[in-house]
Design an enzyme around this catalytic site. Structure first.
Site, PDB file in Angstrom:
ATOM      1  N   PHE A  12     171.968 -27.152  44.185  1.00  0.00           N
ATOM      2  CA  PHE A  12     173.380 -27.473  43.942  1.00  0.00           C
ATOM      3  C   PHE A  12     174.135 -26.311  43.275  1.00  0.00           C
ATOM      4  CE2 PHE A  12     175.929 -29.726  40.411  1.00  0.00           C
ATOM      5  CZ  PHE A  12     177.145 -29.605  41.085  1.00  0.00           C
ATOM      6  N   THR A 141     170.324 -25.930  29.701  1.00  0.00           N
ATOM      7  CA  THR A 141     171.080 -27.181  29.705  1.00  0.00           C
ATOM      8  C   THR A 141     171.344 -27.679  28.289  1.00  0.00           C
ATOM      9  OG1 THR A 141     170.874 -29.532  30.267  1.00  0.00           O
ATOM     10  CG2 THR A 141     168.826 -28.336  30.006  1.00  0.00           C
ATOM     11  N   ASP A 142     172.416 -28.442  28.128  1.00  0.00           N
ATOM     12  CA  ASP A 142     172.704 -29.046  26.811  1.00  0.00           C
ATOM     13  C   ASP A 142     171.653 -30.096  26.432  1.00  0.00           C
ATOM     14  OD1 ASP A 142     173.431 -31.023  28.648  1.00  0.00           O
ATOM     15  OD2 ASP A 142     175.493 -31.247  27.904  1.00  0.00           O
ATOM     16  N   GLU A 143     170.846 -30.545  27.422  1.00  0.00           N
ATOM     17  CA  GLU A 143     169.867 -31.600  27.116  1.00  0.00           C
ATOM     18  C   GLU A 143     168.789 -31.134  26.145  1.00  0.00           C
ATOM     19  OE1 GLU A 143     168.584 -34.240  30.114  1.00  0.00           O
ATOM     20  OE2 GLU A 143     170.494 -34.181  31.165  1.00  0.00           O
ATOM     21  N   TYR A 166     161.978 -33.620  31.269  1.00  0.00           N
ATOM     22  CA  TYR A 166     162.827 -32.554  31.831  1.00  0.00           C
ATOM     23  C   TYR A 166     163.379 -31.689  30.708  1.00  0.00           C
ATOM     24  CZ  TYR A 166     167.213 -30.373  33.289  1.00  0.00           C
ATOM     25  OH  TYR A 166     168.239 -29.474  33.473  1.00  0.00           O
ATOM     26  N   SER A 169     160.820 -29.549  29.050  1.00  0.00           N
ATOM     27  CA  SER A 169     160.400 -28.379  29.846  1.00  0.00           C
ATOM     28  C   SER A 169     161.467 -27.288  29.790  1.00  0.00           C
ATOM     29  CB  SER A 169     160.097 -28.782  31.298  1.00  0.00           C
ATOM     30  OG  SER A 169     161.284 -29.144  31.981  1.00  0.00           O
ATOM     31  N   LYS A 170     162.733 -27.668  29.781  1.00  0.00           N
ATOM     32  CA  LYS A 170     163.803 -26.658  29.697  1.00  0.00           C
ATOM     33  C   LYS A 170     163.803 -26.001  28.312  1.00  0.00           C
ATOM     34  CE  LYS A 170     166.566 -25.792  32.472  1.00  0.00           C
ATOM     35  NZ  LYS A 170     166.566 -24.834  33.615  1.00  0.00           N
ATOM     36  N   PRO A 221     174.118 -48.784  40.634  1.00  0.00           N
ATOM     37  CA  PRO A 221     173.182 -49.089  39.536  1.00  0.00           C
ATOM     38  C   PRO A 221     173.522 -48.348  38.243  1.00  0.00           C
ATOM     39  CG  PRO A 221     172.189 -47.503  41.024  1.00  0.00           C
ATOM     40  CD  PRO A 221     173.553 -47.781  41.571  1.00  0.00           C
ATOM     41  N   HIS A 298     166.888 -42.809  26.929  1.00  0.00           N
ATOM     42  CA  HIS A 298     168.197 -42.345  27.423  1.00  0.00           C
ATOM     43  C   HIS A 298     169.054 -41.743  26.300  1.00  0.00           C
ATOM     44  CE1 HIS A 298     171.491 -43.552  30.548  1.00  0.00           C
ATOM     45  NE2 HIS A 298     171.536 -42.276  30.234  1.00  0.00           N
TER      46      HIS A 298
HETATM   47  P1  NAD Z   1     168.875 -28.629  41.981  1.00  0.00           P
HETATM   48  O1  NAD Z   1     167.746 -29.579  41.798  1.00  0.00           O
HETATM   49  O2  NAD Z   1     170.031 -29.019  42.825  1.00  0.00           O
HETATM   50  O3  NAD Z   1     168.320 -27.247  42.578  1.00  0.00           O
HETATM   51  C1  NAD Z   1     167.121 -26.669  42.153  1.00  0.00           C
HETATM   52  C2  NAD Z   1     166.702 -25.628  43.186  1.00  0.00           C
HETATM   53  O4  NAD Z   1     165.503 -24.994  42.725  1.00  0.00           O
HETATM   54  C3  NAD Z   1     166.377 -26.224  44.559  1.00  0.00           C
HETATM   55  O5  NAD Z   1     166.986 -25.448  45.568  1.00  0.00           O
HETATM   56  C4  NAD Z   1     164.861 -26.137  44.652  1.00  0.00           C
HETATM   57  O6  NAD Z   1     164.377 -25.996  45.969  1.00  0.00           O
HETATM   58  C5  NAD Z   1     164.577 -24.913  43.791  1.00  0.00           C
HETATM   59  N1  NAD Z   1     163.223 -24.923  43.233  1.00  0.00           N
HETATM   60  C6  NAD Z   1     162.584 -25.949  42.603  1.00  0.00           C
HETATM   61  N2  NAD Z   1     161.345 -25.567  42.245  1.00  0.00           N
HETATM   62  C7  NAD Z   1     161.204 -24.271  42.631  1.00  0.00           C
HETATM   63  C8  NAD Z   1     160.164 -23.319  42.515  1.00  0.00           C
HETATM   64  N3  NAD Z   1     158.991 -23.637  41.943  1.00  0.00           N
HETATM   65  N4  NAD Z   1     160.359 -22.078  43.004  1.00  0.00           N
HETATM   66  C9  NAD Z   1     161.535 -21.751  43.604  1.00  0.00           C
HETATM   67  N5  NAD Z   1     162.550 -22.619  43.760  1.00  0.00           N
HETATM   68  C10 NAD Z   1     162.388 -23.856  43.270  1.00  0.00           C
HETATM   69  O7  NAD Z   1     169.323 -28.232  40.519  1.00  0.00           O
HETATM   70  P2  NAD Z   1     170.782 -27.895  39.950  1.00  0.00           P
HETATM   71  O8  NAD Z   1     171.447 -29.142  39.526  1.00  0.00           O
HETATM   72  O9  NAD Z   1     171.453 -26.968  40.889  1.00  0.00           O
HETATM   73  O10 NAD Z   1     170.368 -27.100  38.618  1.00  0.00           O
HETATM   74  C11 NAD Z   1     170.137 -25.697  38.664  1.00  0.00           C
HETATM   75  C12 NAD Z   1     169.757 -25.222  37.272  1.00  0.00           C
HETATM   76  O11 NAD Z   1     170.810 -25.513  36.356  1.00  0.00           O
HETATM   77  C13 NAD Z   1     168.510 -25.905  36.697  1.00  0.00           C
HETATM   78  O12 NAD Z   1     167.775 -24.931  36.004  1.00  0.00           O
HETATM   79  C14 NAD Z   1     169.059 -26.950  35.744  1.00  0.00           C
HETATM   80  O13 NAD Z   1     168.155 -27.180  34.694  1.00  0.00           O
HETATM   81  C15 NAD Z   1     170.315 -26.263  35.256  1.00  0.00           C
HETATM   82  N6  NAD Z   1     171.426 -27.146  34.832  1.00  0.00           N
HETATM   83  C16 NAD Z   1     171.878 -28.131  35.668  1.00  0.00           C
HETATM   84  C17 NAD Z   1     172.981 -28.894  35.298  1.00  0.00           C
HETATM   85  C18 NAD Z   1     173.536 -29.984  36.208  1.00  0.00           C
HETATM   86  O14 NAD Z   1     174.412 -30.718  35.777  1.00  0.00           O
HETATM   87  N7  NAD Z   1     173.081 -30.105  37.451  1.00  0.00           N
HETATM   88  C19 NAD Z   1     173.592 -28.660  34.068  1.00  0.00           C
HETATM   89  C20 NAD Z   1     173.085 -27.654  33.223  1.00  0.00           C
HETATM   90  C21 NAD Z   1     172.016 -26.895  33.637  1.00  0.00           C
HETATM   91  O1  DAU Z   2     173.538 -32.340  30.840  1.00  0.00           O
HETATM   92  C1  DAU Z   2     173.078 -31.470  31.818  1.00  0.00           C
HETATM   93  C2  DAU Z   2     172.115 -32.192  32.734  1.00  0.00           C
HETATM   94  O2  DAU Z   2     172.903 -33.057  33.543  1.00  0.00           O
HETATM   95  C3  DAU Z   2     171.285 -31.249  33.598  1.00  0.00           C
HETATM   96  O3  DAU Z   2     170.477 -30.472  32.772  1.00  0.00           O
HETATM   97  C4  DAU Z   2     170.437 -32.039  34.608  1.00  0.00           C
HETATM   98  O4  DAU Z   2     169.757 -31.152  35.471  1.00  0.00           O
HETATM   99  C5  DAU Z   2     171.360 -32.930  35.414  1.00  0.00           C
HETATM  100  O5  DAU Z   2     170.601 -33.730  36.295  1.00  0.00           O
HETATM  101  C6  DAU Z   2     172.192 -33.821  34.495  1.00  0.00           C
HETATM  102  O6  DAU Z   2     171.329 -34.774  33.802  1.00  0.00           O
HETATM  103  P1  DAU Z   2     171.804 -36.288  33.582  1.00  0.00           P
HETATM  104  O7  DAU Z   2     170.601 -37.113  33.329  1.00  0.00           O
HETATM  105  O8  DAU Z   2     172.916 -36.345  32.596  1.00  0.00           O
HETATM  106  O9  DAU Z   2     172.433 -36.569  35.039  1.00  0.00           O
HETATM  107  P2  DAU Z   2     172.354 -37.850  35.995  1.00  0.00           P
HETATM  108  O10 DAU Z   2     173.356 -37.606  37.074  1.00  0.00           O
HETATM  109  O11 DAU Z   2     170.961 -38.176  36.383  1.00  0.00           O
HETATM  110  O12 DAU Z   2     172.885 -39.018  35.064  1.00  0.00           O
HETATM  111  C7  DAU Z   2     174.145 -38.953  34.436  1.00  0.00           C
HETATM  112  C8  DAU Z   2     174.294 -40.202  33.602  1.00  0.00           C
HETATM  113  O13 DAU Z   2     174.402 -41.327  34.479  1.00  0.00           O
HETATM  114  C9  DAU Z   2     173.102 -40.490  32.703  1.00  0.00           C
HETATM  115  O14 DAU Z   2     173.567 -41.049  31.484  1.00  0.00           O
HETATM  116  C10 DAU Z   2     172.279 -41.535  33.482  1.00  0.00           C
HETATM  117  C11 DAU Z   2     173.356 -42.286  34.239  1.00  0.00           C
HETATM  118  N1  DAU Z   2     172.951 -42.836  35.543  1.00  0.00           N
HETATM  119  C12 DAU Z   2     172.399 -41.974  36.440  1.00  0.00           C
HETATM  120  C13 DAU Z   2     171.995 -42.432  37.677  1.00  0.00           C
HETATM  121  C14 DAU Z   2     171.369 -41.486  38.680  1.00  0.00           C
HETATM  122  C15 DAU Z   2     173.149 -44.161  35.852  1.00  0.00           C
HETATM  123  O15 DAU Z   2     173.675 -44.941  35.020  1.00  0.00           O
HETATM  124  N2  DAU Z   2     172.738 -44.620  37.069  1.00  0.00           N
HETATM  125  C16 DAU Z   2     172.153 -43.816  37.999  1.00  0.00           C
HETATM  126  O16 DAU Z   2     171.787 -44.306  39.093  1.00  0.00           O
END
Ligand code: NAD
Ligand code: DAU
Length: 358
Positions: A12, A141-143, A166, A169-170, A221, A298
């Site tokens: 993404f 990530t802020d998590e 998760y 690990s981060k 959900p 959560h």
């Molecule tokens: P995503 O799950 O959409 O994409 C992850 C990508 O990494 C995928 O293309 C996957 O194929 C690749 N990947 C997974 N394991 C791999 C490996 N072993 N070797 C090579 N490629 C591999 O994730 P995202 O939401 O785009 O998040 C990207 C980064 O940003 C992550 O590090 C996540 O922790 C961080 N992040 C995400 C968010 C969010 O809201 N999505 C917010 C803050 C930080």
């Molecule tokens: O804060 C940054 C993080 O945001 C990133 O590091 C993660 O990679 C990213 O996945 C995201 O984590 P969250 O757990 O916050 O995202 P998610 O979309 O899974 O959930 C957002 C909120 O919505 C969370 O409080 C859980 C809730 N939720 C999620 C799903 C999928 C629901 O209530 N129902 C659902 O079905």
């Protein structure tokens, strides 16, 4: 010309980053290393098919031989590590792959970068020295900070207190990045961003999942009472912040990224339902909401204090949530083929079609 090693660039945020980088900078070479797990989708990169500035490499960031080969074959200036297992719910049911990719994969990248960038001879001296201008950026990530009460924000000084596998690990990966900076003086940065939203987000995450269910008249959900708070940032704003840190961040520093955009989950869900009910299908309304069992452990609230990146690097989010969410919903409506491909798994055939013969 700068050479970037971008990992996870078919996911993404990574794919948004690669597209933005190639649009912004003519003089760039992007090595896009992605294992193509369920979350990696080359269709995200269709717009740059055939662009010579983009080289896709299907590889695992945990593979020391493949990653070292890339460093040996190209003069890599920047590493931007997006590659990760990113979904909290999956980490609760299967934590081990999170340790593998997020922790060990990061350490492998750091070690390969260190070896490739070290100026020969410096290992013997007290000071490690590296090729000028190189930088390793860890997308975190802020998590890692855990959960907030009703008041206050995460700053870069907030102690790490991860709760989910998760987040743990981060946080572990962040500590290894810090260790490589402290021990070997590797020029590193860590960025910690809040929840992203925008095009190409896999529909296991809140916004695309709820939208997709609403469009298909399936229950939405909501975990627990739905009053958990997340701090939403449009993905392009995150990508711009990463570039600013790469160009101007002080080595060794952490930068929080977020735009003071807090919303409860139930607000997000109701907003999506109201948009779909108004613009797409009048039969869609809040009766589709279903409160389900809460996520284990959560986190209640996330909220980023972005003062440091604003003052140090002039970063400000440019997309207001009200605009970004409409753009995002509209993107999903306009790209239902992409959603259908992802939800049916058909997107996996794309790689075979494109690259099967190699
Ligand atoms: P995503 O799950 O959409 O994409 C992850 C990508 O990494 C995928 O293309 C996957 O194929 C690749 N990947 C997974 N394991 C791999 C490996 N072993 N070797 C090579 N490629 C591999 O994730 P995202 O939401 O785009 O998040 C990207 C980064 O940003 C992550 O590090 C996540 O922790 C961080 N992040 C995400 C968010 C969010 O809201 N999505 C917010 C803050 C930080
Ligand atoms: O804060 C940054 C993080 O945001 C990133 O590091 C993660 O990679 C990213 O996945 C995201 O984590 P969250 O757990 O916050 O995202 P998610 O979309 O899974 O959930 C957002 C909120 O919505 C969370 O409080 C859980 C809730 N939720 C999620 C799903 C999928 C629901 O209530 N129902 C659902 O079905």
């Amino acid at each position: 010309m700068r050479t970037y090693l971008v990992t996870g660039g078919a996911g993404f945020i990574g794919s948004n980053y690669v597209l933005q980088l190639l649009q912004k900078d003519a003089e760039v070479l992007v090595l896009n290393v992605d294992k193509l797990t369920y979350a990696g989708n080359l269709e995200n990169l269709r717009a740059i098919e055939g662009d010579k500035r983009h080289v896709f490499v299907q590889a695992d960031i945990c593979d020391p031989v493949r990653i070292a080969e890339l460093f040996a074959s190209y003069d890599i200036d920047y590493v931007v590590n997006f590659a990760a297992e990113s979904h909290v719910d999956r980490s609760i049911s299967d934590p081990q792959i999170f340790t593998q990719t997020n922790v060990l994969g990061t350490v492998n990248l750091l070690q390969c970068a260190r070896e490739a960038w070290q100026v020969v001879g410096s290992a013997a001296s007290a000071d490690d020295r590296y090729r000028p201008g190189v930088r390793y950026l860890q997308v975190s990530t802020d998590e890692v900070y855990g959960s907030l009460g009703p008041e206050g924000f995460f700053t870069e000084q907030t102690p790490l207190d991860p709760h989910s596998p998760y987040a743990a690990s981060k946080a572990a990966a962040d500590l290894f990045v810090k260790a490589f900076g402290d021990t070997y003086r590797l020029p590193v940065n860590i960025t910690r961003c809040s929840n992203n939203y925008g095009p190409f987000q896999f529909p296991e995450k809140l916004i695309p999942l709820m939208l997709n269910n609403a469009l298909h008249h399936q229950a939405l959900p909501v975990y627990g009472d739905g009053m958990q708070v997340r701090d939403w940032l449009y993905v392009e704003d995150h990508c711009k912040a990463i570039d600013l840190v790469l160009e101007g961040g002080v080595p060794g520093e952490v930068y929080n990224i977020g735009g003071h955009n807090e919303r409860t989950n139930i607000q997000i869900v109701k907003g999506i339902l109201s948009y779909v009910g108004e613009k797409v299908d009048r039969s869609v309304d809040e009766r589709l909401i279903e409160h389900v069992t809460d996520r284990k452990g959560h986190d209640r609230r996330y909220g980023i204090d972005p003062t440091k990146i604003g003052e140090a690097l002039g970063w400000r989010p440019q997309t207001a949530f009200e605009d970004g969410i409409v753009r995002t919903i509209q993107w999903y409506l306009d790209n239902q083929d992409w959603v259908a491909g992802v939800t049916s798994g058909a997107y996996r055939d794309y790689y075979k079609r494109m690259y099967g013969a190699r």
